[in-house]
Design a protein around this motif. Structure first.
Motif, mmCIF file in Angstrom:
data_model
loop_
_atom_site.group_PDB
_atom_site.id
_atom_site.type_symbol
_atom_site.label_atom_id
_atom_site.label_comp_id
_atom_site.label_asym_id
_atom_site.label_seq_id
_atom_site.Cartn_x
_atom_site.Cartn_y
_atom_site.Cartn_z
ATOM 1 N N VAL A 127 0.833 -1.206 0.000
ATOM 2 C CA VAL A 127 0.000 0.000 0.000
ATOM 3 C C VAL A 127 0.866 1.253 0.000
ATOM 4 C CG1 VAL A 127 -1.628 1.346 1.386
ATOM 5 C CG2 VAL A 127 -2.014 -1.095 1.031
ATOM 6 N N THR A 128 1.949 1.240 0.766
ATOM 7 C CA THR A 128 2.846 2.391 0.805
ATOM 8 C C THR A 128 3.418 2.665 -0.579
ATOM 9 O OG1 THR A 128 3.402 1.947 3.121
ATOM 10 C CG2 THR A 128 4.915 3.347 1.876
ATOM 11 N N LYS A 129 3.864 1.618 -1.243
ATOM 12 C CA LYS A 129 4.401 1.784 -2.602
ATOM 13 C C LYS A 129 3.326 2.289 -3.553
ATOM 14 C CE LYS A 129 6.754 -0.799 -6.284
ATOM 15 N NZ LYS A 129 7.389 -2.107 -6.641
ATOM 16 N N GLN A 130 2.143 1.702 -3.495
ATOM 17 C CA GLN A 130 1.078 2.110 -4.411
ATOM 18 C C GLN A 130 0.619 3.534 -4.135
ATOM 19 O OE1 GLN A 130 0.140 0.586 -7.138
ATOM 20 N NE2 GLN A 130 -1.282 2.248 -7.627
ATOM 21 N N SER A 131 0.687 3.961 -2.875
ATOM 22 C CA SER A 131 0.274 5.339 -2.570
ATOM 23 C C SER A 131 1.157 6.341 -3.305
ATOM 24 C CB SER A 131 0.298 5.591 -1.055
ATOM 25 O OG SER A 131 1.617 5.652 -0.541
ATOM 26 N N PHE A 132 2.435 6.006 -3.469
ATOM 27 C CA PHE A 132 3.326 6.855 -4.280
ATOM 28 C C PHE A 132 2.795 6.966 -5.708
ATOM 29 C CE2 PHE A 132 6.590 6.808 -7.550
ATOM 30 C CZ PHE A 132 7.285 7.984 -7.284
ATOM 31 N N GLY A 153 -2.376 10.456 0.611
ATOM 32 C CA GLY A 153 -3.026 10.247 1.897
ATOM 33 C C GLY A 153 -4.346 9.520 1.788
ATOM 34 N N ALA A 154 -5.154 9.891 0.803
ATOM 35 C CA ALA A 154 -6.467 9.275 0.648
ATOM 36 C C ALA A 154 -6.346 7.784 0.384
ATOM 37 C CB ALA A 154 -7.232 9.961 -0.481
ATOM 38 N N TYR A 155 -5.380 7.398 -0.429
ATOM 39 C CA TYR A 155 -5.213 5.976 -0.736
ATOM 40 C C TYR A 155 -4.801 5.197 0.509
ATOM 41 C CZ TYR A 155 -3.750 1.651 -2.957
ATOM 42 O OH TYR A 155 -3.633 0.318 -3.296
ATOM 43 N N ALA A 156 -3.796 5.670 1.235
ATOM 44 C CA ALA A 156 -3.312 4.946 2.413
ATOM 45 C C ALA A 156 -4.365 4.881 3.512
ATOM 46 C CB ALA A 156 -2.042 5.597 2.940
ATOM 47 N N GLU A 157 -5.108 5.952 3.668
ATOM 48 C CA GLU A 157 -6.089 6.002 4.752
ATOM 49 C C GLU A 157 -7.274 5.084 4.492
ATOM 50 O OE1 GLU A 157 -6.713 10.194 5.037
ATOM 51 O OE2 GLU A 157 -4.959 10.482 6.365
ATOM 52 N N LYS A 158 -7.506 4.696 3.227
ATOM 53 C CA LYS A 158 -8.568 3.739 2.923
ATOM 54 C C LYS A 158 -8.338 2.406 3.629
ATOM 55 C CE LYS A 158 -8.507 3.574 -1.545
ATOM 56 N NZ LYS A 158 -8.888 3.236 -2.949
ATOM 57 N N PHE A 159 -7.078 2.120 3.940
ATOM 58 C CA PHE A 159 -6.725 0.863 4.587
ATOM 59 C C PHE A 159 -6.639 1.008 6.108
ATOM 60 C CE2 PHE A 159 -5.364 0.659 0.237
ATOM 61 C CZ PHE A 159 -5.613 -0.644 -0.158
ATOM 62 N N GLY A 160 -6.984 2.172 6.599
ATOM 63 C CA GLY A 160 -6.939 2.412 8.034
ATOM 64 C C GLY A 160 -5.551 2.729 8.557
ATOM 65 N N GLN A 181 8.307 21.778 0.120
ATOM 66 C CA GLN A 181 7.991 20.626 0.946
ATOM 67 C C GLN A 181 6.776 19.916 0.353
ATOM 68 O OE1 GLN A 181 7.515 21.704 5.084
ATOM 69 N NE2 GLN A 181 9.727 21.888 5.361
ATOM 70 N N ILE A 182 6.765 18.580 0.470
ATOM 71 C CA ILE A 182 5.698 17.791 -0.164
ATOM 72 C C ILE A 182 5.060 16.875 0.880
ATOM 73 C CG2 ILE A 182 5.094 16.265 -2.072
ATOM 74 C CD1 ILE A 182 7.846 17.071 -3.318
ATOM 75 N N PRO A 183 3.998 17.320 1.530
ATOM 76 C CA PRO A 183 3.306 16.463 2.498
ATOM 77 C C PRO A 183 2.676 15.252 1.808
ATOM 78 C CG PRO A 183 2.702 18.775 2.778
ATOM 79 C CD PRO A 183 3.413 18.668 1.463
ATOM 80 N N ASN A 184 2.357 14.255 2.613
ATOM 81 C CA ASN A 184 1.691 13.049 2.108
ATOM 82 C C ASN A 184 0.236 12.994 2.545
ATOM 83 O OD1 ASN A 184 4.042 11.783 0.834
ATOM 84 N ND2 ASN A 184 4.834 11.693 2.926
ATOM 85 N N PHE A 185 -0.342 14.143 2.797
ATOM 86 C CA PHE A 185 -1.725 14.252 3.263
ATOM 87 C C PHE A 185 -2.288 15.580 2.769
ATOM 88 C CE2 PHE A 185 1.378 15.548 6.362
ATOM 89 C CZ PHE A 185 0.977 16.821 6.727
ATOM 90 N N ARG A 186 -3.600 15.668 2.764
ATOM 91 C CA ARG A 186 -4.279 16.838 2.214
ATOM 92 C C ARG A 186 -3.962 18.109 2.992
ATOM 93 N NH1 ARG A 186 -10.771 17.259 0.873
ATOM 94 N NH2 ARG A 186 -10.686 19.317 -0.134
ATOM 95 N N GLN A 187 -3.734 19.196 2.235
ATOM 96 C CA GLN A 187 -3.498 20.506 2.815
ATOM 97 C C GLN A 187 -4.688 21.431 2.540
ATOM 98 O OE1 GLN A 187 0.024 21.247 4.238
ATOM 99 N NE2 GLN A 187 -0.622 19.114 4.381
ATOM 100 N N LYS A 188 -4.793 22.478 3.340
ATOM 101 C CA LYS A 188 -5.860 23.450 3.099
ATOM 102 C C LYS A 188 -5.575 24.273 1.852
ATOM 103 C CE LYS A 188 -7.317 23.877 7.913
ATOM 104 N NZ LYS A 188 -7.476 24.801 9.085
ATOM 105 N N ARG A 189 -4.299 24.575 1.632
ATOM 106 C CA ARG A 189 -3.922 25.334 0.444
ATOM 107 C C ARG A 189 -3.576 24.392 -0.703
ATOM 108 N NH1 ARG A 189 -0.276 30.497 2.509
ATOM 109 N NH2 ARG A 189 -1.851 31.394 3.888
ATOM 110 N N ARG A 190 -3.760 24.872 -1.923
ATOM 111 C CA ARG A 190 -3.515 24.024 -3.090
ATOM 112 C C ARG A 190 -2.030 23.809 -3.340
ATOM 113 N NH1 ARG A 190 -6.852 26.106 -8.108
ATOM 114 N NH2 ARG A 190 -6.519 23.942 -8.787
ATOM 115 N N GLY A 191 -1.182 24.699 -2.840
ATOM 116 C CA GLY A 191 0.242 24.592 -3.090
ATOM 117 C C GLY A 191 0.603 25.130 -4.457
#
Length: 251
Positions: A127-132, A153-160, A181-191
């Motif tokens: 799942v970690t690899k596929q989330s990339f 983030g959305a993909y990984a969180e589907k698996f809990g 910087q590149i977070p792995n989860f949703r941000q409020k700003r679009r970046g």
């Protein structure tokens, strides 16, 4: 430091830096087995990098004492190799490595099974690899940085799973860590809006349990707060006019 747009010549140098790093990772992956120490991995990794005419970019970076970050089981990133830590059947081990080729950096991470691992551990790695790969569907001109982050983030969180928030990916080029910087989860700003010539180190760090992490006394090793397994997958990616090019994955 602002986001750099690479020239055609710089892209060629980064492409070669990525190709060489993939060679290192492939040989390290073949070396992984029960009974070796994390120091064995580091020594081989440094030898491989130097034999390719390159410099390990992690060694002495902000004081980090090794060439390869070797993180086992609940260690998320930045595990310091040593002669006492022996890999055991059923462990998972994340190797984060990078090199400098003619002044340009590459950076990539892989999580490997040590012998036979549990179904839960294998799924976490998969799942970690596929989330990339879910994330880089949006690594195209016209999309925004947050599109990549949200998809990971959305993909990984589907698996809990817990998506680590204290550590993020980054730009890369003549420096190991550049903007953005590149977070792995949703941000409020679009970046930022993505444009051709950007080079990004995109690196999901995913925990099988909660997202919370903490730093060990060595001030480097990051572990899951709840002691659960963690996996890490990273590549250096070039934004092109069309499909993204993964510089550290050519096969």
């Amino acid at each position: 430091m602002s986001v750099t747009i690479k020239t055609a010549r710089e892209i060629e140098l980064m492409r070669e830096a990525g190709r060489l790093l993939e060679i290192v990772h492939n040989q390290l992956g073949e070396f992984i087995k029960p009974g070796i120490t994390t120091q064995d991995i580091d020594r081989l990794g440094e030898k491989l990098i130097r034999n390719l005419g390159c410099t390990p970019n992690f060694l002495n970076y902000n004081g980090y004492p090794a060439s390869i970050c070797v993180s086992v089981n609940d260690e998320v990133v930045h595990g310091i190799p040593n002669s006492r830590k022996v890999l055991q059947e059923g462990d998972i081990v994340s190797l984060d490595a990078g090199l400098i080729y003619k002044g340009y950096h590459s950076d990539a991470a892989r999580t490997y099974a040590v012998g036979a691992v549990s179904k839960e551990a294998q799924q976490l790695m998969d799942v970690t690899k596929q989330s990339f790969f879910e994330g880089i569907k949006y690594a195209r001109p016209g999309y925004h940085l947050n599109d990549i982050s949200t998809a990971i983030g959305a993909y990984a969180e589907k698996f809990g799973y817990g998506v680590v928030r204290d550590l993020v990916g980054h730009g890369i080029g003549t420096h190991l860590h550049e903007d953005p910087q590149i977070p792995n989860f949703r941000q409020k700003r679009r970046g930022i809006r993505l444009v051709p010539g950007m080079t990004l180190a995109i690196e999901p760090m995913i925990n099988i349990g909660r997202a919370d992490v903490e730093w060990m006394d060595d001030d480097w090793t990051v572990v899951t707060q709840d002691g659960s397994l963690s996996a890490h997958y990273e590549n250096t990616v070039l934004i092109t006019e069309g499909e993204p090019e993964i510089l550290t994955l050519t096969r």
